[in-house]
Design a protein around this motif. Structure first.
Motif, PDB file in Angstrom:
ATOM      1  N   THR A   5      43.493  51.126  40.468  1.00 52.05           N
ATOM      2  CA  THR A   5      42.953  49.875  39.925  1.00 52.05           C
ATOM      3  C   THR A   5      43.728  48.709  40.537  1.00 52.05           C
ATOM      4  O   THR A   5      44.754  48.914  41.191  1.00 52.05           O
ATOM      5  CB  THR A   5      43.103  49.782  38.393  1.00 52.05           C
ATOM      6  N   ARG A   6      43.228  47.529  40.303  1.00 51.77           N
ATOM      7  CA  ARG A   6      43.938  46.344  40.843  1.00 51.77           C
ATOM      8  C   ARG A   6      43.703  45.146  39.936  1.00 51.77           C
ATOM      9  O   ARG A   6      42.727  45.087  39.175  1.00 51.77           O
ATOM     10  CB  ARG A   6      43.482  46.060  42.274  1.00 51.77           C
ATOM     11  N   PHE A   7      44.598  44.206  40.036  1.00 48.28           N
ATOM     12  CA  PHE A   7      44.427  42.894  39.402  1.00 48.28           C
ATOM     13  C   PHE A   7      44.484  41.904  40.556  1.00 48.28           C
ATOM     14  O   PHE A   7      45.387  41.981  41.392  1.00 48.28           O
ATOM     15  CB  PHE A   7      45.534  42.647  38.378  1.00 48.28           C
ATOM     16  N   ALA A   8      43.511  41.009  40.625  1.00 51.30           N
ATOM     17  CA  ALA A   8      43.368  40.175  41.827  1.00 51.30           C
ATOM     18  C   ALA A   8      43.263  38.690  41.488  1.00 51.30           C
ATOM     19  O   ALA A   8      42.218  38.067  41.663  1.00 51.30           O
ATOM     20  CB  ALA A   8      42.131  40.635  42.605  1.00 51.30           C
ATOM     21  N   PRO A   9      44.331  38.095  40.989  1.00 50.32           N
ATOM     22  CA  PRO A   9      44.244  36.687  40.597  1.00 50.32           C
ATOM     23  C   PRO A   9      44.277  35.728  41.791  1.00 50.32           C
ATOM     24  O   PRO A   9      44.814  36.060  42.849  1.00 50.32           O
ATOM     25  CB  PRO A   9      45.509  36.496  39.749  1.00 50.32           C
ATOM     26  N   SER A  10      43.710  34.554  41.592  1.00 47.01           N
ATOM     27  CA  SER A  10      43.801  33.481  42.590  1.00 47.01           C
ATOM     28  C   SER A  10      44.918  32.548  42.118  1.00 47.01           C
ATOM     29  O   SER A  10      44.912  32.119  40.958  1.00 47.01           O
ATOM     30  CB  SER A  10      42.482  32.706  42.658  1.00 47.01           C
ATOM     31  N   PRO A  11      45.872  32.204  42.989  1.00 46.57           N
ATOM     32  CA  PRO A  11      46.998  31.364  42.548  1.00 46.57           C
ATOM     33  C   PRO A  11      46.630  29.888  42.525  1.00 46.57           C
ATOM     34  O   PRO A  11      47.179  29.073  43.250  1.00 46.57           O
ATOM     35  CB  PRO A  11      48.079  31.667  43.594  1.00 46.57           C
ATOM     36  N   ILE A  41      46.828  39.057  45.782  1.00 47.26           N
ATOM     37  CA  ILE A  41      46.814  37.606  45.617  1.00 47.26           C
ATOM     38  C   ILE A  41      45.626  37.044  46.398  1.00 47.26           C
ATOM     39  O   ILE A  41      45.579  37.124  47.633  1.00 47.26           O
ATOM     40  CB  ILE A  41      48.150  36.992  46.108  1.00 47.26           C
ATOM     41  N   GLU A  42      44.656  36.495  45.683  1.00 43.91           N
ATOM     42  CA  GLU A  42      43.430  36.004  46.324  1.00 43.91           C
ATOM     43  C   GLU A  42      43.592  34.525  46.671  1.00 43.91           C
ATOM     44  O   GLU A  42      43.071  33.642  45.985  1.00 43.91           O
ATOM     45  CB  GLU A  42      42.226  36.282  45.417  1.00 43.91           C
ATOM     46  N   ASP A  43      44.358  34.310  47.743  1.00 44.12           N
ATOM     47  CA  ASP A  43      44.714  32.942  48.134  1.00 44.12           C
ATOM     48  C   ASP A  43      43.951  32.495  49.385  1.00 44.12           C
ATOM     49  O   ASP A  43      44.486  31.779  50.215  1.00 44.12           O
ATOM     50  CB  ASP A  43      46.227  32.849  48.375  1.00 44.12           C
ATOM     51  N   SER A 197      34.955  34.293  52.457  1.00 44.89           N
ATOM     52  CA  SER A 197      34.549  33.773  51.141  1.00 44.89           C
ATOM     53  C   SER A 197      34.985  34.806  50.118  1.00 44.89           C
ATOM     54  O   SER A 197      35.346  35.932  50.478  1.00 44.89           O
ATOM     55  CB  SER A 197      33.026  33.602  51.067  1.00 44.89           C
ATOM     56  N   TYR A 198      34.952  34.432  48.862  1.00 43.63           N
ATOM     57  CA  TYR A 198      35.333  35.369  47.807  1.00 43.63           C
ATOM     58  C   TYR A 198      34.589  36.707  47.965  1.00 43.63           C
ATOM     59  O   TYR A 198      35.196  37.776  47.969  1.00 43.63           O
ATOM     60  CB  TYR A 198      35.065  34.755  46.423  1.00 43.63           C
ATOM     61  N   HIS A 199      33.248  36.629  48.116  1.00 40.92           N
ATOM     62  CA  HIS A 199      32.465  37.876  48.137  1.00 40.92           C
ATOM     63  C   HIS A 199      32.850  38.777  49.314  1.00 40.92           C
ATOM     64  O   HIS A 199      32.978  39.988  49.178  1.00 40.92           O
ATOM     65  CB  HIS A 199      30.966  37.571  48.211  1.00 40.92           C
ATOM     66  N   SER A 201      35.716  38.793  51.124  1.00 34.20           N
ATOM     67  CA  SER A 201      37.087  39.295  51.123  1.00 34.20           C
ATOM     68  C   SER A 201      37.305  40.320  50.014  1.00 34.20           C
ATOM     69  O   SER A 201      37.998  41.320  50.216  1.00 34.20           O
ATOM     70  CB  SER A 201      38.082  38.145  51.031  1.00 34.20           C
ATOM     71  N   VAL A 202      36.689  40.108  48.866  1.00 27.58           N
ATOM     72  CA  VAL A 202      36.928  41.044  47.756  1.00 27.58           C
ATOM     73  C   VAL A 202      36.415  42.443  48.124  1.00 27.58           C
ATOM     74  O   VAL A 202      37.053  43.462  47.827  1.00 27.58           O
ATOM     75  CB  VAL A 202      36.292  40.487  46.451  1.00 27.58           C
ATOM     76  N   VAL A 203      35.294  42.473  48.803  1.00 25.53           N
ATOM     77  CA  VAL A 203      34.701  43.758  49.184  1.00 25.53           C
ATOM     78  C   VAL A 203      35.554  44.432  50.268  1.00 25.53           C
ATOM     79  O   VAL A 203      35.858  45.633  50.183  1.00 25.53           O
ATOM     80  CB  VAL A 203      33.247  43.493  49.672  1.00 25.53           C
ATOM     81  N   VAL A 215      38.471  46.714  37.689  1.00 23.37           N
ATOM     82  CA  VAL A 215      38.497  46.285  36.286  1.00 23.37           C
ATOM     83  C   VAL A 215      38.536  44.768  36.301  1.00 23.37           C
ATOM     84  O   VAL A 215      39.469  44.167  36.850  1.00 23.37           O
ATOM     85  CB  VAL A 215      39.763  46.830  35.590  1.00 23.37           C
ATOM     86  N   ARG A 216      37.525  44.118  35.737  1.00 26.23           N
ATOM     87  CA  ARG A 216      37.497  42.652  35.769  1.00 26.23           C
ATOM     88  C   ARG A 216      36.518  42.143  34.704  1.00 26.23           C
ATOM     89  O   ARG A 216      35.772  42.914  34.109  1.00 26.23           O
ATOM     90  CB  ARG A 216      37.123  42.146  37.159  1.00 26.23           C
ATOM     91  N   GLY A 217      36.510  40.825  34.516  1.00 25.26           N
ATOM     92  CA  GLY A 217      35.719  40.229  33.443  1.00 25.26           C
ATOM     93  C   GLY A 217      34.212  40.292  33.689  1.00 25.26           C
ATOM     94  O   GLY A 217      33.749  40.377  34.834  1.00 25.26           O
ATOM     95  N   ASP A 219      32.216  38.019  33.600  1.00 24.08           N
ATOM     96  CA  ASP A 219      31.705  36.866  34.349  1.00 24.08           C
ATOM     97  C   ASP A 219      31.410  37.248  35.801  1.00 24.08           C
ATOM     98  O   ASP A 219      30.681  36.536  36.482  1.00 24.08           O
ATOM     99  CB  ASP A 219      32.704  35.693  34.298  1.00 24.08           C
ATOM    100  N   LEU A 220      31.955  38.379  36.250  1.00 23.74           N
ATOM    101  CA  LEU A 220      31.719  38.793  37.637  1.00 23.74           C
ATOM    102  C   LEU A 220      30.673  39.909  37.744  1.00 23.74           C
ATOM    103  O   LEU A 220      30.440  40.442  38.825  1.00 23.74           O
ATOM    104  CB  LEU A 220      33.039  39.207  38.294  1.00 23.74           C
ATOM    105  N   PHE A 221      30.038  40.237  36.621  1.00 26.80           N
ATOM    106  CA  PHE A 221      29.049  41.336  36.635  1.00 26.80           C
ATOM    107  C   PHE A 221      27.912  41.053  37.623  1.00 26.80           C
ATOM    108  O   PHE A 221      27.529  41.920  38.413  1.00 26.80           O
ATOM    109  CB  PHE A 221      28.489  41.550  35.229  1.00 26.80           C
TER     110      PHE A 221
HETATM  111  N1  GLU Z   1      40.215  36.287  42.216  1.00 27.47           N
HETATM  112  C1  GLU Z   1      39.224  36.367  41.189  1.00 27.47           C
HETATM  113  C2  GLU Z   1      39.642  35.477  40.018  1.00 27.47           C
HETATM  114  O1  GLU Z   1      40.803  35.117  39.918  1.00 27.47           O
HETATM  115  C3  GLU Z   1      39.024  37.771  40.648  1.00 27.47           C
HETATM  116  C4  GLU Z   1      38.308  38.611  41.585  1.00 27.47           C
HETATM  117  C5  GLU Z   1      37.968  40.014  41.132  1.00 27.47           C
HETATM  118  O2  GLU Z   1      38.595  40.550  40.207  1.00 27.47           O
HETATM  119  O3  GLU Z   1      37.093  40.609  41.751  1.00 27.47           O
HETATM  120  O4  GLU Z   1      38.803  35.150  39.226  1.00 27.47           O
END
Ligand code: GLU
Length: 284
Positions: A5-11, A41-43, A197-199, A201-203, A215-217, A219-221
């Motif tokens: 799993t991962r946690f991927a926050p944007s700083p 880190i999604e920077d 872009s977010y889409h 790079s995340v993939v 695992v994420r909120g 809002d990203l469904f």
């Molecule tokens: N970096 C995104 C955010 O902080 C999350 C991306 C993801 O979990 O796919 O909202």
């Protein structure tokens, strides 16, 4: 297969209770399955990302009692990979440059023949104004959109993904309908101001890091449908998704980065313990 799993926050601001929930959940799921928990880190957006927010992320997560593998993957170190993927998509004729401003998009999406503008995961569904056949090398410093209609024509199998959590309407799994062009539109895969872009790079990052469970909120469904399309186009595996409910404030509004009142740092400064945070988000 190892469970990852991962946690991927944007700083781009302080982590709040919603981030705490997501990070603890992803961490605990990995631990329960004897798996690995990664931090990314999604920077990619250099203008909005700040080193002090990145430092605060490490500090808050360590304080919460989480541990993760190092070195931590940072998107700003991955631009070459994003560029290569864009070149491949461009050479396949799947991208086109777009010069529309937000105003242009609103105006053309509101034109009488278009009816009311439709909203997708990235805002107004792009009406396709700049869509064109392209040739030559990948241009730089332009906005590039994916020609979703063309992309869907290339895909043979129905697009699906496994949902182990819940979508916002209680969805437990998803077969992605072929109506992505009208519900999502030609999404941006690279920006004028930064590569990727977010889409995109995340993939690419989830695949490169071998993430098996995202695992994420919730809002990203909806964005997951785009991600599954991109995975299929770029021949990448589709992880299992676990979308979780969002932590909301007293008024039922979802927390945003600017809601400093719910920042983990604020609770810390007021003397809360990591256990208090777990209790507050319902993961005690
Ligand atoms: N970096 C995104 C955010 O902080 C999350 C991306 C993801 O979990 O796919 O909202």
């Amino acid at each position: 297969m190892t469970y990852v799993t991962r946690f991927a926050p944007s700083p781009t601001g302080p982590l709040h209770l919603g981030h705490a929930y997501s990070a603890i959940l992803a961490h605990d799921m990995a631990v329960q399955h004897g798996g690995r928990f990664l931090l990314r880190i999604e920077d990619i957006d250099r203008e909005r990302s700040k080193p002090e927010w990145e430092a605060q992320i490490y500090d808050d997560l360590a304080w919460l009692g989480l541990s993760w593998e190092t070195p931590v993957l940072r998107q700003s170190d991955r631009l070459e990979t994003y560029g290569q993927a864009l070149t491949t998509l461009w050479d396949r004729g799947l991208l086109y440059p777009c010069t529309c401003t937000r105003r242009d998009i609103l105006d053309s999406a509101s034109a009488p023949q278009e009816g009311v503008p439709h909203f997708g995961p990235d805002g107004i569904v792009y009406p396709g104004t700049c869509r064109a056949e392209v040739s030559g090398p990948l241009p730089s410093e332009v906005t590039l959109r994916l020609d979703v209609g063309k992309a869907l024509d290339l895909i043979k199998e129905p697009l699906t993904f496994t949902e182990e959590g819940r979508g916002p309407d209680g969805e437990t799994g998803a077969i992605i309908a072929q109506d992505l062009l009208s519900t999502v539109g030609d999404i941006v895969l690279s920006r004028k101001t930064f590569l990727g872009s977010y889409h995109l790079s995340v993939v690419l990052d989830d695949a490169a890091q071998g993430v098996t469970h995202v695992v994420r909120g919730q809002d990203l469904f909806e964005a997951t449908k785009i991600h599954v399309l991109l995975q299929s186009l770029m021949d990448l595996p589709t992880p299992t998704y676990h979308h979780h409910a969002l932590i909301r404030d007293e008024n039922g509004k979802r927390l945003a980065k600017r809601d400093d009142a719910k920042a983990i740092a604020k609770f810390r400064a007021e003397g809360a313990t990591p256990e208090d945070i777990r209790r507050l988000v319902g993961l005690a």
